[in-house]
Design an enzyme around this catalytic site. Sequence first.
Site, PDB file in Angstrom:
ATOM      1  N   GLY A  11      -8.619  21.846 -31.544  1.00  0.00           N
ATOM      2  CA  GLY A  11      -8.951  22.559 -30.304  1.00  0.00           C
ATOM      3  C   GLY A  11      -8.979  21.603 -29.123  1.00  0.00           C
ATOM      4  CB  VAL A  24      -1.498   5.839 -20.430  1.00  0.00           C
ATOM      5  CG1 VAL A  24      -0.268   5.330 -19.676  1.00  0.00           C
ATOM      6  CG2 VAL A  24      -1.121   6.954 -21.397  1.00  0.00           C
ATOM      7  NE  ARG A  25      -2.934   5.037 -14.451  1.00  0.00           N
ATOM      8  CZ  ARG A  25      -3.311   5.757 -13.415  1.00  0.00           C
ATOM      9  NH1 ARG A  25      -4.508   5.568 -12.879  1.00  0.00           N
ATOM     10  NH2 ARG A  25      -2.504   6.653 -12.882  1.00  0.00           N
ATOM     11  N   GLY A 104     -11.129  17.523 -38.630  1.00  0.00           N
ATOM     12  CA  GLY A 104      -9.886  17.814 -39.349  1.00  0.00           C
ATOM     13  C   GLY A 104      -8.804  16.808 -38.997  1.00  0.00           C
ATOM     14  CG  ASP A 128     -16.921  22.679 -32.134  1.00  0.00           C
ATOM     15  OD1 ASP A 128     -17.054  23.505 -31.221  1.00  0.00           O
ATOM     16  OD2 ASP A 128     -16.021  22.742 -32.992  1.00  0.00           O
ATOM     17  N   GLY A 186     -33.231  28.334 -20.980  1.00  0.00           N
ATOM     18  CA  GLY A 186     -34.540  28.969 -21.169  1.00  0.00           C
ATOM     19  C   GLY A 186     -34.443  30.209 -22.052  1.00  0.00           C
ATOM     20  NE  ARG A 212     -47.047  37.897 -23.750  1.00  0.00           N
ATOM     21  CZ  ARG A 212     -46.240  37.347 -24.659  1.00  0.00           C
ATOM     22  NH1 ARG A 212     -46.300  37.724 -25.926  1.00  0.00           N
ATOM     23  NH2 ARG A 212     -45.367  36.421 -24.314  1.00  0.00           N
TER      24      ARG A 212
HETATM   25  O1  F6P Z   1     -13.466  23.304 -32.498  1.00  0.00           O
HETATM   26  C1  F6P Z   1     -13.457  23.834 -31.223  1.00  0.00           C
HETATM   27  C2  F6P Z   1     -13.515  25.343 -31.268  1.00  0.00           C
HETATM   28  O2  F6P Z   1     -13.499  25.835 -29.964  1.00  0.00           O
HETATM   29  C3  F6P Z   1     -14.692  25.926 -32.052  1.00  0.00           C
HETATM   30  O3  F6P Z   1     -15.875  25.943 -31.304  1.00  0.00           O
HETATM   31  C4  F6P Z   1     -14.168  27.289 -32.396  1.00  0.00           C
HETATM   32  O4  F6P Z   1     -14.792  27.792 -33.561  1.00  0.00           O
HETATM   33  C5  F6P Z   1     -12.713  27.029 -32.641  1.00  0.00           C
HETATM   34  O5  F6P Z   1     -12.372  25.844 -31.951  1.00  0.00           O
HETATM   35  C6  F6P Z   1     -11.793  28.130 -32.199  1.00  0.00           C
HETATM   36  O6  F6P Z   1     -10.518  27.779 -32.600  1.00  0.00           O
HETATM   37  P1  F6P Z   1      -9.199  28.501 -32.085  1.00  0.00           P
HETATM   38  O7  F6P Z   1      -8.983  28.097 -30.654  1.00  0.00           O
HETATM   39  O8  F6P Z   1      -8.138  27.995 -32.988  1.00  0.00           O
HETATM   40  O9  F6P Z   1      -9.451  29.968 -32.183  1.00  0.00           O
END
Ligand code: F6P
Length: 320
Positions: A11, A24-25, A104, A128, A186, A212
């Site tokens: 991702g 790169v730099r 991964g 994440d 919050g 409340r």
């Molecule tokens: O690992 C980053 C992330 O955005 C996770 O938070 C989410 O579960 C996953 O990737 C979503 O993956 P994709 O973009 O492949 O749907």
Amino acid sequence: MRRIGVLTSGGDAPGMNAAIRAIVRSGIVHGLEVIGIEYGFQGLMQGQVRPLTAQSVSGIINRGGTILHTARSEEFMTPEGQQRCAATIERHSLDGLIIIGGNGSYQGALLLNQTCGVRVIGVPGTIDNDIPGTDYTIGFDTAVNTALDAIDRIRDTADSHGRIFVIEVMGRHDGQIALEVAIAGGAEAVLIPEFRTDMLQLCEKIRGWQTRGKKSCIIIVAEGAASGADVATTITQITGIQTRLTVLGHIQRGGAPTARDRVMATQFGEYAVRLLKDGQSNWMVSLDGSTVTHRPLEMVRQGRRMVEADRLTVVNITAT
Ligand code: F6P
């Protein structure tokens, strides 16, 4: 060491461009040629590469996403996929590879090092913040602030109507984003995969808050804990109070990186090049407290990065 490659994998995360720029730099400063590999390991298999110059990474430090594009590739983990990557590495005489990505991606990097001996260095890049061995991953701060902005807006309307809102945030199998935004926003409660939530107890609390006269109620749900839709339905069923749901989704992955992400990405990128230049391999750049250092890439095989239970207590105590 003459020529190195850089790729972004998994991702995308805000700040990846700042890391590419730094790599790169600083590579150029160390006398290295830097080759950009497009679409992560998928592109490495297919030989999608282009040289990167100091100019080609100009004006990207403030841009979200990744100029190198990214992909999730399962084929890459197969022996055939690995061989295809090795062939690209050989064809372009790459002496080292910097992989900006998450868990991964590091598994893949280790495999590649075994297959063809190329030196590999990981740079933690995922919203994440779930990589064991580092206190920070590029993109987390931006994702948290983006989610927080949305939560603040939802709070306005929730207050106006006196409503309960369930807000589902990303984080895959971990509750880091959820916990951070719950404290900062919050929130009245947060559901994270690391700890079980008793829904009956939560609904009891919600009833108490309503009695409340609490104006609104924000319940943050980490996607790895439960589906926000199920949580909202359960709350309505148990309390009889109508509940609204917002799933923030991929909005959390986009946008200009915050100052923290730009700074961390730049420091991580520069450090990664130094490791390669020193002939190192199989390390992940890592943040330990406030110090940039490195840890064995192997650490990703040691399971998940735990959230601190104290932080969950903070949410619960301050929600009363
Ligand atoms: O690992 C980053 C992330 O955005 C996770 O938070 C989410 O579960 C996953 O990737 C979503 O993956 P994709 O973009 O492949 O749907």
